[in-house]
Design a protein around this motif. Structure first.
Motif, PDB file in Angstrom:
ATOM      1  N   SER A  96      37.482  31.589  36.639  1.00 14.31           N
ATOM      2  CA  SER A  96      38.416  32.768  36.412  1.00 14.31           C
ATOM      3  C   SER A  96      37.928  33.511  35.069  1.00 14.31           C
ATOM      4  CB  SER A  96      39.773  32.820  35.987  1.00 14.31           C
ATOM      5  OG  SER A  96      39.982  31.629  34.910  1.00 14.31           O
ATOM      6  N   GLY A  97      37.283  34.578  34.903  1.00 15.16           N
ATOM      7  CA  GLY A  97      36.612  34.979  33.695  1.00 15.16           C
ATOM      8  C   GLY A  97      34.518  34.970  33.744  1.00 15.16           C
ATOM      9  N   THR A  98      34.532  36.079  32.865  1.00 14.87           N
ATOM     10  CA  THR A  98      33.319  36.231  32.825  1.00 14.87           C
ATOM     11  C   THR A  98      32.176  34.886  33.034  1.00 14.87           C
ATOM     12  OG1 THR A  98      33.567  37.721  31.722  1.00 14.87           O
ATOM     13  CG2 THR A  98      31.599  37.632  32.034  1.00 14.87           C
ATOM     14  N   VAL A  99      30.901  34.165  33.509  1.00 11.69           N
ATOM     15  CA  VAL A  99      30.294  33.455  33.525  1.00 11.69           C
ATOM     16  C   VAL A  99      29.401  33.291  32.666  1.00 11.69           C
ATOM     17  CG1 VAL A  99      29.428  31.511  34.921  1.00 11.69           C
ATOM     18  CG2 VAL A  99      31.009  32.656  35.977  1.00 11.69           C
ATOM     19  N   THR A 100      28.940  33.008  31.427  1.00 10.34           N
ATOM     20  CA  THR A 100      28.193  33.370  31.076  1.00 10.34           C
ATOM     21  C   THR A 100      26.781  32.264  30.814  1.00 10.34           C
ATOM     22  OG1 THR A 100      28.942  31.825  29.480  1.00 10.34           O
ATOM     23  CG2 THR A 100      29.080  34.735  28.832  1.00 10.34           C
ATOM     24  N   LYS A 101      25.489  32.787  30.637  1.00  7.23           N
ATOM     25  CA  LYS A 101      24.476  31.997  31.277  1.00  7.23           C
ATOM     26  C   LYS A 101      24.407  30.381  30.302  1.00  7.23           C
ATOM     27  CE  LYS A 101      21.396  35.162  32.542  1.00  7.23           C
ATOM     28  NZ  LYS A 101      20.502  36.345  32.030  1.00  7.23           N
ATOM     29  N   LYS A 102      25.480  30.350  29.327  1.00  5.82           N
ATOM     30  CA  LYS A 102      25.200  29.329  28.516  1.00  5.82           C
ATOM     31  C   LYS A 102      26.530  28.433  28.854  1.00  5.82           C
ATOM     32  CE  LYS A 102      26.430  27.799  23.695  1.00  5.82           C
ATOM     33  NZ  LYS A 102      26.556  28.890  22.240  1.00  5.82           N
ATOM     34  N   MET A 103      27.322  29.241  30.073  1.00  2.00           N
ATOM     35  CA  MET A 103      28.819  28.194  30.391  1.00  2.00           C
ATOM     36  C   MET A 103      28.337  27.832  31.254  1.00  2.00           C
ATOM     37  SD  MET A 103      30.740  27.594  29.824  1.00  2.00           S
ATOM     38  CE  MET A 103      32.882  27.631  28.096  1.00  2.00           C
ATOM     39  N   PHE A 133      29.535  43.254  34.033  1.00  2.00           N
ATOM     40  CA  PHE A 133      28.343  43.101  32.341  1.00  2.00           C
ATOM     41  C   PHE A 133      27.448  42.150  33.679  1.00  2.00           C
ATOM     42  CE2 PHE A 133      32.863  41.565  31.204  1.00  2.00           C
ATOM     43  CZ  PHE A 133      32.805  42.183  29.854  1.00  2.00           C
ATOM     44  N   LYS A 134      27.511  42.946  34.409  1.00  2.00           N
ATOM     45  CA  LYS A 134      26.140  42.497  36.187  1.00  2.00           C
ATOM     46  C   LYS A 134      24.471  42.921  35.135  1.00  2.00           C
ATOM     47  CE  LYS A 134      24.737  42.688  40.624  1.00  2.00           C
ATOM     48  NZ  LYS A 134      24.886  41.662  40.669  1.00  2.00           N
ATOM     49  N   VAL A 139      24.942  36.933  30.704  1.00  2.00           N
ATOM     50  CA  VAL A 139      25.747  36.580  32.535  1.00  2.00           C
ATOM     51  C   VAL A 139      25.141  36.290  33.565  1.00  2.00           C
ATOM     52  CG1 VAL A 139      27.706  38.079  33.524  1.00  2.00           C
ATOM     53  CG2 VAL A 139      27.857  38.531  31.279  1.00  2.00           C
ATOM     54  N   VAL A 140      25.625  35.828  33.960  1.00  2.00           N
ATOM     55  CA  VAL A 140      25.644  35.192  35.927  1.00  2.00           C
ATOM     56  C   VAL A 140      26.060  36.304  36.259  1.00  2.00           C
ATOM     57  CG1 VAL A 140      25.583  33.281  36.919  1.00  2.00           C
ATOM     58  CG2 VAL A 140      25.480  32.700  34.608  1.00  2.00           C
ATOM     59  N   SER A 141      25.474  36.097  37.651  1.00  2.00           N
ATOM     60  CA  SER A 141      25.560  36.939  38.917  1.00  2.00           C
ATOM     61  C   SER A 141      26.187  36.622  39.585  1.00  2.00           C
ATOM     62  CB  SER A 141      23.840  38.285  38.956  1.00  2.00           C
ATOM     63  OG  SER A 141      23.931  39.549  37.973  1.00  2.00           O
ATOM     64  N   GLY A 142      27.204  36.113  38.814  1.00  2.00           N
ATOM     65  CA  GLY A 142      27.993  35.208  40.199  1.00  2.00           C
ATOM     66  C   GLY A 142      28.018  34.084  40.351  1.00  2.00           C
ATOM     67  N   ILE A 143      28.828  32.793  40.357  1.00  2.00           N
ATOM     68  CA  ILE A 143      28.565  31.602  40.324  1.00  2.00           C
ATOM     69  C   ILE A 143      28.633  30.818  41.361  1.00  2.00           C
ATOM     70  CG2 ILE A 143      31.232  31.204  40.731  1.00  2.00           C
ATOM     71  CD1 ILE A 143      29.264  29.439  37.976  1.00  2.00           C
ATOM     72  N   ASP A 144      28.362  31.638  42.701  1.00  2.00           N
ATOM     73  CA  ASP A 144      27.639  31.169  43.927  1.00  2.00           C
ATOM     74  C   ASP A 144      26.746  31.364  43.909  1.00  2.00           C
ATOM     75  OD1 ASP A 144      27.388  34.070  44.623  1.00  2.00           O
ATOM     76  OD2 ASP A 144      28.577  34.393  45.680  1.00  2.00           O
ATOM     77  N   LYS A 145      26.029  31.766  42.848  1.00  2.00           N
ATOM     78  CA  LYS A 145      24.532  31.411  42.596  1.00  2.00           C
ATOM     79  C   LYS A 145      23.606  30.101  42.646  1.00  2.00           C
ATOM     80  CE  LYS A 145      22.346  35.439  41.901  1.00  2.00           C
ATOM     81  NZ  LYS A 145      23.346  36.076  43.005  1.00  2.00           N
TER      82      LYS A 145
END
Ligand code: SF4
Length: 267
Positions: A96-103, A133-134, A139-145
């Motif tokens: 839940s929340g913004t998935v950053t590239k670092k995370m 933030f797409k 920012v990652v464009s979706g954790i399903d990647k």
């Protein structure tokens, strides 16, 4: 509207099929004495009634998730009150929340540490597709990647009611599984998901060939897969990487001098 892919249609039909245990008819005279069900019903009921979440609160959506677990909405009704940021004994990861590239690497690493059966719920526009933030630099464009997602909850942020609806959909999904076909009893079914690498930008190790190909194409003007034919590919390779202009070289030397002066390193 474009037609939906055939496997989507098939999945949808499967979701609409009546349950086997609802189709077994018990004669009226035996109704008071006989109870018939299926092993799947018991198996799935016990799993979905004690689905322990692994909370992965990353931004504002996490506040709604926390509110869902608090007294007003009370996730204990679903046997889900044990929320821990630990992969041990957890069944459901709520991103839940913004998935950053670092995370993202940390999320994938923890997903790999979860034991089967494991499910993922993507909460909010950010976790699902980057949200507001797409295309942001971080920012990652979706954790399903990176990891498979079972249920998406839309919204920015989704309210607790929306999360609860998503959880009920997750229960429905569990109810549709069969002990005879669930992947975790099959050999080699629980695949390790490659952990994305964080460098100047994040990349998925599964796409390394594609990245190599694209980079080579950009630097040599040819493709490793020889998209323009083998002759163009060989020509591009023979040319080698582009040389730097004199102006760029001078700027690099300037930067090196400044760095040496700052660190006190002799030239
Ligand atoms: S979807 Fe909206 S509320 Fe949720 S993390 Fe992104 S910006 Fe925040």
């Amino acid at each position: 509207m474009a037609s939906l892919p055939p496997n989507f249609q098939q999945l949808k039909q499967e979701q609409l099929k009546p349950f086997l245990h609802d189709q077994i008819i018990v004669p009226d005279e035996l109704q008071a004495n006989v109870l018939i069900t299926t092993v799947d019903k018991i198996y799935n009921w016990s799993r979905r009634s004690s689905m322990w979440p692994l909370l992965f609160g990353l931004a504002c959506c996490a506040i709604e998730m926390i509110a869902t677990a608090a007294s007003r909405y009370d996730l204990a009704r679903f046997g889900m009150e044990v929320m821990r940021p630990s992969p041990r004994q957890s069944d459901l990861m709520i991103v839940s929340g913004t998935v950053t590239k670092k995370m993202a690497p940390a999320i994938v690493r923890i997903y790999n540490q979860m034991a089967e059966p494991r499910y993922v719920l993507s909460m909010g526009a950010c976790a699902t597709g980057g949200g507001p933030f797409k295309e942001g630099y971080n920012v990652v464009s979706g954790i399903d990647k990176y990891i498979p997602v079972d249920v998406y909850v839309p919204g920015c942020p989704p309210m607790p009611e929306a999360l609860i609806y998503g959880l009920l959909k997750m229960h429905e999904k569990v109810d549709r599984q069969s002990v005879t076909s669930v992947p975790w009893y099959r050999k080699d079914s629980s695949a390790f998901v490659p952990v994305p690498r964080l460098g100047p930008d994040i990349f998925d190790p599964r796409q390394v060939e594609l990245i190599k190909d694209t980079t080579l194409k950009a630097t040599t003007g040819a493709s490793a897969t020889a998209a323009n034919g083998p002759a163009a590919d060989a020509e591009g390779r023979a040319r080698g990487p582009k040389t730097l202009s004199d102006k760029a070289k001078a700027r690099m030397e300037e930067a090196k001098k400044r760095w040496r002066a700052k660190k006190g390193v002799p030239a």
